[in-house]
Design a protein around this motif. Structure first.
Motif, PDB file in Angstrom:
ATOM      1  N   UNK A  62      72.918  27.645 -19.376  1.00 12.82           N
ATOM      2  CA  UNK A  62      72.516  27.951 -18.522  1.00 12.82           C
ATOM      3  C   UNK A  62      73.717  26.940 -17.524  1.00 12.82           C
ATOM      4  N   UNK A  63      74.222  25.712 -17.919  1.00 12.19           N
ATOM      5  CA  UNK A  63      75.072  24.693 -17.741  1.00 12.19           C
ATOM      6  C   UNK A  63      76.461  25.345 -17.498  1.00 12.19           C
ATOM      7  N   UNK A  64      77.062  26.728 -18.687  1.00 12.69           N
ATOM      8  CA  UNK A  64      77.959  27.254 -19.019  1.00 12.69           C
ATOM      9  C   UNK A  64      77.350  28.590 -18.299  1.00 12.69           C
ATOM     10  N   UNK A  65      76.519  29.013 -18.421  1.00 15.23           N
ATOM     11  CA  UNK A  65      76.659  30.221 -17.395  1.00 15.23           C
ATOM     12  C   UNK A  65      77.861  30.158 -15.717  1.00 15.23           C
ATOM     13  N   UNK A  66      77.117  28.134 -15.427  1.00 15.35           N
ATOM     14  CA  UNK A  66      76.716  28.237 -14.273  1.00 15.35           C
ATOM     15  C   UNK A  66      78.256  28.275 -13.983  1.00 15.35           C
ATOM     16  N   UNK A  67      79.249  28.134 -14.833  1.00 10.76           N
ATOM     17  CA  UNK A  67      80.639  27.955 -14.699  1.00 10.76           C
ATOM     18  C   UNK A  67      81.252  29.058 -14.865  1.00 10.76           C
ATOM     19  N   UNK A  68      80.530  30.625 -14.637  1.00  4.61           N
ATOM     20  CA  UNK A  68      80.654  31.841 -14.510  1.00  4.61           C
ATOM     21  C   UNK A  68      79.960  31.831 -12.647  1.00  4.61           C
ATOM     22  N   UNK A  69      79.636  31.296 -11.991  1.00  2.00           N
ATOM     23  CA  UNK A  69      78.421  31.860 -10.635  1.00  2.00           C
ATOM     24  C   UNK A  69      79.175  31.195  -9.951  1.00  2.00           C
ATOM     25  N   UNK A  70      79.843  32.163  -8.596  1.00  2.00           N
ATOM     26  CA  UNK A  70      79.594  30.785  -7.862  1.00  2.00           C
ATOM     27  C   UNK A  70      78.566  30.580  -7.493  1.00  2.00           C
ATOM     28  N   UNK A  71      78.575  28.888  -6.220  1.00  2.00           N
ATOM     29  CA  UNK A  71      77.979  28.492  -6.367  1.00  2.00           C
ATOM     30  C   UNK A  71      76.978  29.210  -5.777  1.00  2.00           C
TER      31      UNK A  71
ATOM     32  N   UNK B 128      63.947  30.825 -11.415  1.00  2.00           N
ATOM     33  CA  UNK B 128      63.646  30.270 -12.853  1.00  2.00           C
ATOM     34  C   UNK B 128      62.439  28.428 -11.869  1.00  2.00           C
ATOM     35  N   UNK B 129      61.987  28.944 -13.276  1.00  2.00           N
ATOM     36  CA  UNK B 129      61.026  27.403 -12.894  1.00  2.00           C
ATOM     37  C   UNK B 129      61.988  26.200 -12.821  1.00  2.00           C
ATOM     38  N   UNK B 130      61.500  25.235 -11.965  1.00  5.15           N
ATOM     39  CA  UNK B 130      61.967  24.567 -11.469  1.00  5.15           C
ATOM     40  C   UNK B 130      63.341  23.343 -12.263  1.00  5.15           C
ATOM     41  N   UNK B 131      62.799  22.929 -13.632  1.00  8.79           N
ATOM     42  CA  UNK B 131      63.010  21.984 -14.477  1.00  8.79           C
ATOM     43  C   UNK B 131      64.486  22.859 -14.979  1.00  8.79           C
ATOM     44  N   UNK B 132      63.878  24.259 -15.484  1.00  4.91           N
ATOM     45  CA  UNK B 132      65.258  25.157 -15.918  1.00  4.91           C
ATOM     46  C   UNK B 132      66.135  25.353 -14.822  1.00  4.91           C
ATOM     47  N   UNK B 133      65.608  25.808 -13.906  1.00  7.27           N
ATOM     48  CA  UNK B 133      66.530  26.098 -12.157  1.00  7.27           C
ATOM     49  C   UNK B 133      67.646  24.253 -12.465  1.00  7.27           C
ATOM     50  N   UNK B 134      67.630  24.185 -12.386  1.00 16.14           N
ATOM     51  CA  UNK B 134      68.438  22.997 -12.112  1.00 16.14           C
ATOM     52  C   UNK B 134      69.193  22.165 -12.719  1.00 16.14           C
ATOM     53  N   UNK B 135      69.662  23.224 -14.435  1.00 17.17           N
ATOM     54  CA  UNK B 135      70.577  22.868 -14.978  1.00 17.17           C
ATOM     55  C   UNK B 135      72.041  23.746 -14.177  1.00 17.17           C
ATOM     56  N   UNK B 136      71.280  25.161 -14.212  1.00 19.92           N
ATOM     57  CA  UNK B 136      71.865  25.827 -12.528  1.00 19.92           C
ATOM     58  C   UNK B 136      72.738  24.679 -11.412  1.00 19.92           C
TER      59      UNK B 136
ATOM     60  N   UNK C  72      84.551  32.390 -25.933  1.00 22.27           N
ATOM     61  CA  UNK C  72      84.866  31.441 -25.018  1.00 22.27           C
ATOM     62  C   UNK C  72      83.479  30.394 -24.887  1.00 22.27           C
ATOM     63  N   UNK C  73      82.351  30.859 -24.348  1.00 18.85           N
ATOM     64  CA  UNK C  73      81.410  31.207 -23.882  1.00 18.85           C
ATOM     65  C   UNK C  73      80.681  30.991 -25.102  1.00 18.85           C
ATOM     66  N   UNK C  74      79.960  31.070 -26.266  1.00 17.04           N
ATOM     67  CA  UNK C  74      79.641  31.215 -27.200  1.00 17.04           C
ATOM     68  C   UNK C  74      79.711  30.093 -28.122  1.00 17.04           C
ATOM     69  N   UNK C  75      81.075  29.377 -27.892  1.00 15.26           N
ATOM     70  CA  UNK C  75      82.072  28.115 -28.451  1.00 15.26           C
ATOM     71  C   UNK C  75      81.869  27.026 -27.889  1.00 15.26           C
ATOM     72  N   UNK C  76      81.757  27.097 -26.214  1.00 16.42           N
ATOM     73  CA  UNK C  76      81.104  26.220 -25.867  1.00 16.42           C
ATOM     74  C   UNK C  76      80.034  25.326 -25.419  1.00 16.42           C
ATOM     75  N   UNK C  77      79.073  26.363 -25.840  1.00 18.82           N
ATOM     76  CA  UNK C  77      77.673  26.216 -26.075  1.00 18.82           C
ATOM     77  C   UNK C  77      77.791  25.194 -27.449  1.00 18.82           C
TER      78      UNK C  77
END
Length: 132
Positions: free
Chosen positions: A30-39, A49-57, A77-82
């Motif tokens: 999710x941290x890596x996905x967030x790098x792709x998304x506008x804030x 998402x559940x609060x604890x999960x959504x916090x990663x984004x 690159x996504x998989x490599x970063x993860x």
């Protein structure tokens, strides 16, 4: 979907040894996905998402990149970063990424998933399954 159910599904689908590995896979994916998304989009997705999960984004998107700061990189690159962040081999990272994205696809409504798909490169769009 609750936090424990989310993590349990990731653990099952990625065939991970324990919940700690599932938590880590979820966080780094999710941290890596967030790098792709506008804030704003990352925050909207996190809100479904559940609060604890959504916090990663939210934590990853709050780096000040703003709406125009989303990075562009493909599936490899996504998989490599993860994998690098989780300290796992590429095959394990890819399995974890697919599992986390599948569970996100179950937890989030289709209109929100469509917005996320709309900003991802073609090869990453397939990670977020369409709901039936």
């Amino acid at each position: 979907m609750q936090h424990d159910e989310f993590i349990g599904k990731v653990q099952n689908q990625a065939d991970l040894a324990n919940r700690g590995e599932a938590e880590q896979a979820t966080r780094v994916t999710l941290e890596t996905l967030a790098e792709h998304l506008p804030d704003g989009l990352a925050r909207n997705l996190a809100g479904q998402l559940p609060t604890e999960i959504g916090e990663h984004l939210e934590r990853a998107s709050g780096s000040g990149s703003g709406e125009a700061g989303a990075e562009r990189f493909g599936l490899r690159e996504f998989v490599d970063r993860v994998g690098e962040r989780a300290g796992v081999q590429r095959a394990g990272a890819e399995q974890s990424v697919r599992a986390v994205c599948a569970v996100v696809g179950e937890a989030v409504n289709e209109p929100e998933l469509e917005k996320v798909r709309g900003v991802l490169p073609d090869d990453l769009r397939s990670l977020l399954p369409r709901q039936r």
